[in-house]
Design a protein around this motif. Structure first.
Motif, mmCIF file in Angstrom:
data_model
loop_
_atom_site.group_PDB
_atom_site.id
_atom_site.type_symbol
_atom_site.label_atom_id
_atom_site.label_comp_id
_atom_site.label_asym_id
_atom_site.label_seq_id
_atom_site.Cartn_x
_atom_site.Cartn_y
_atom_site.Cartn_z
ATOM 1 N N ALA A 230 0.830 -1.206 0.000
ATOM 2 C CA ALA A 230 0.000 0.000 0.000
ATOM 3 C C ALA A 230 0.865 1.257 0.000
ATOM 4 O O ALA A 230 0.590 2.217 -0.727
ATOM 5 C CB ALA A 230 -0.943 -0.005 1.206
ATOM 6 N N LYS A 231 1.917 1.256 0.805
ATOM 7 C CA LYS A 231 2.823 2.408 0.879
ATOM 8 C C LYS A 231 3.537 2.625 -0.459
ATOM 9 O O LYS A 231 3.637 3.757 -0.945
ATOM 10 C CB LYS A 231 3.833 2.191 2.012
ATOM 11 N N ILE A 232 4.025 1.529 -1.049
ATOM 12 C CA ILE A 232 4.758 1.628 -2.319
ATOM 13 C C ILE A 232 3.866 2.183 -3.417
ATOM 14 O O ILE A 232 4.273 3.068 -4.175
ATOM 15 C CB ILE A 232 5.345 0.253 -2.705
ATOM 16 N N LEU A 233 2.662 1.674 -3.528
ATOM 17 C CA LEU A 233 1.761 2.111 -4.598
ATOM 18 C C LEU A 233 1.354 3.573 -4.460
ATOM 19 O O LEU A 233 1.026 4.221 -5.458
ATOM 20 C CB LEU A 233 0.514 1.225 -4.639
ATOM 21 N N LYS A 234 1.397 4.099 -3.238
ATOM 22 C CA LYS A 234 0.972 5.483 -2.999
ATOM 23 C C LYS A 234 2.129 6.468 -2.835
ATOM 24 O O LYS A 234 1.893 7.661 -2.662
ATOM 25 C CB LYS A 234 0.069 5.536 -1.770
ATOM 26 N N LEU A 235 3.384 5.975 -2.881
ATOM 27 C CA LEU A 235 4.537 6.877 -2.747
ATOM 28 C C LEU A 235 4.485 7.946 -3.839
ATOM 29 O O LEU A 235 4.446 7.617 -5.023
ATOM 30 C CB LEU A 235 5.844 6.106 -2.901
ATOM 31 N N ARG A 236 4.512 9.179 -3.440
ATOM 32 C CA ARG A 236 4.453 10.282 -4.404
ATOM 33 C C ARG A 236 5.873 10.680 -4.784
ATOM 34 O O ARG A 236 6.431 11.642 -4.261
ATOM 35 C CB ARG A 236 3.664 11.439 -3.809
ATOM 36 N N ILE A 237 6.432 9.926 -5.746
ATOM 37 C CA ILE A 237 7.825 10.164 -6.138
ATOM 38 C C ILE A 237 7.984 10.363 -7.648
ATOM 39 O O ILE A 237 9.096 10.346 -8.162
ATOM 40 C CB ILE A 237 8.761 9.023 -5.653
ATOM 41 N N PHE A 238 6.860 10.573 -8.335
ATOM 42 C CA PHE A 238 6.907 10.886 -9.758
ATOM 43 C C PHE A 238 6.503 12.347 -9.950
ATOM 44 O O PHE A 238 5.670 12.869 -9.214
ATOM 45 C CB PHE A 238 5.955 9.977 -10.551
ATOM 46 N N ALA A 239 7.095 12.984 -10.943
ATOM 47 C CA ALA A 239 6.886 14.414 -11.162
ATOM 48 C C ALA A 239 5.475 14.716 -11.675
ATOM 49 O O ALA A 239 4.931 13.993 -12.515
ATOM 50 C CB ALA A 239 7.908 14.947 -12.157
ATOM 51 N N ASP A 240 4.915 15.804 -11.160
ATOM 52 C CA ASP A 240 3.656 16.323 -11.694
ATOM 53 C C ASP A 240 3.983 17.304 -12.822
ATOM 54 O O ASP A 240 5.145 17.434 -13.228
ATOM 55 C CB ASP A 240 2.794 16.950 -10.593
ATOM 56 N N ALA B 153 4.289 20.377 -12.775
ATOM 57 C CA ALA B 153 5.186 21.446 -12.322
ATOM 58 C C ALA B 153 6.592 20.913 -12.019
ATOM 59 O O ALA B 153 7.454 21.654 -11.580
ATOM 60 C CB ALA B 153 4.608 22.116 -11.084
ATOM 61 N N GLY B 154 6.806 19.606 -12.231
ATOM 62 C CA GLY B 154 8.124 19.030 -11.975
ATOM 63 C C GLY B 154 8.348 18.639 -10.521
ATOM 64 O O GLY B 154 9.455 18.256 -10.149
ATOM 65 N N LYS B 155 7.320 18.735 -9.705
ATOM 66 C CA LYS B 155 7.429 18.397 -8.283
ATOM 67 C C LYS B 155 7.051 16.927 -8.072
ATOM 68 O O LYS B 155 6.103 16.434 -8.685
ATOM 69 C CB LYS B 155 6.480 19.303 -7.488
ATOM 70 N N MET B 156 7.787 16.228 -7.190
ATOM 71 C CA MET B 156 7.446 14.838 -6.887
ATOM 72 C C MET B 156 6.116 14.821 -6.143
ATOM 73 O O MET B 156 6.064 15.088 -4.949
ATOM 74 C CB MET B 156 8.545 14.154 -6.058
#
Length: 147
Positions: free
Chosen positions: A47-57, A59-62
Motif C-alpha cells: 500500500a505504501k509503495i503504490l501510494k509513494l508520491r515520487i513521480f513528477a507532476d 510542475a516538476g514536483k514529486m
C-alpha cells in the motif's frame, strides 16, 4: 519486511540469459521478508509503495504515485537486504525469513500487487538473477515495515 524502491525509466531481470521480467518507466522493488513478517506487513508495504508520491507532476514536483502514472512495477526478491554486519565483514542473513516463508510472502506480495496494479512483473525467487536498471533521478528509497 524490507524493501529498496528505485524509480526507473526502465528495468529488467534476466535468469540464465533470458529476460523473465521487464518494465519501462515505473518502480523496481527489491523485497526481503524477515523472520516474524506476515501478510499484514506485506499488505502495508505494498500500500505504501503504490501510494509513494515520487513521480513528477506537471510542475516538476514529486507529487504523483505509481498508481497515478500507471507505470510498471518490477518486484525482485532479495534476501540480502536482511544482511547483518555487526559481527565483522562477512554478512549474516539470520534475520531473513526461512526460504519457504520468504517465498510464500514474496508470492503473496506479488499476488496482491497484481490485484491492485495493472502492470506487475517479477524476477524469479531464489534464482541467480541479473538486474539491469536505469535509475531515474536518481530516486532510491529504503522502506521497512516492522512486524
Amino acid at each position: 519486511m524490507i524493501s529498496v524502491i528505485q524509480r526507473v525509466s526502465e528495468a529488467r531481470v534476466r535468469v540464465a540469459g533470458a529476460v523473465v521480467g521487464e518494465i519501462g518507466p515505473g518502480l523496481l522493488v527489491l523485497l526481503c521478508a524477515e523472520r516474524g513478517d506476515g501478510e499484514a506487513q506485506a499488505e502495508r508495504l505494498l500500500a505504501k509503495i503504490l501510494k509513494l508520491r515520487i513521480f513528477a507532476d506537471d510542475a516538476g514536483k514529486m507529487n504523483r504515485s505509481l498508481q497515478d502514472t500507471g507505470g510498471g512495477l518490477l518486484v525482485v526478491s532479495q534476501f540480502t537486504l536482511a544482511a547483518d554486519l555487526s559481527g565483522g565483514n562477512r554478512p549474516s542473513f539470520g534475520a531473513a525469513a526461512a526460504p519457504e516463508e520468504g517465498r510464500r510472502l514474496y508470492e503473496f506480495f506479488v499476488e496482491r500487487a497484481r490485484a491492485a496494479h495493472p502492470r506487475v512483473e517479477t524476477g524469479q525467487f531464489a534464482a541467480d538473477m541479473q538486474v539491469q536498471l536505469v535509475n531515474d533521478g536518481p530516486v532510491t528509497i529504503p522502506l521497512r515495515v516492522a512486524p
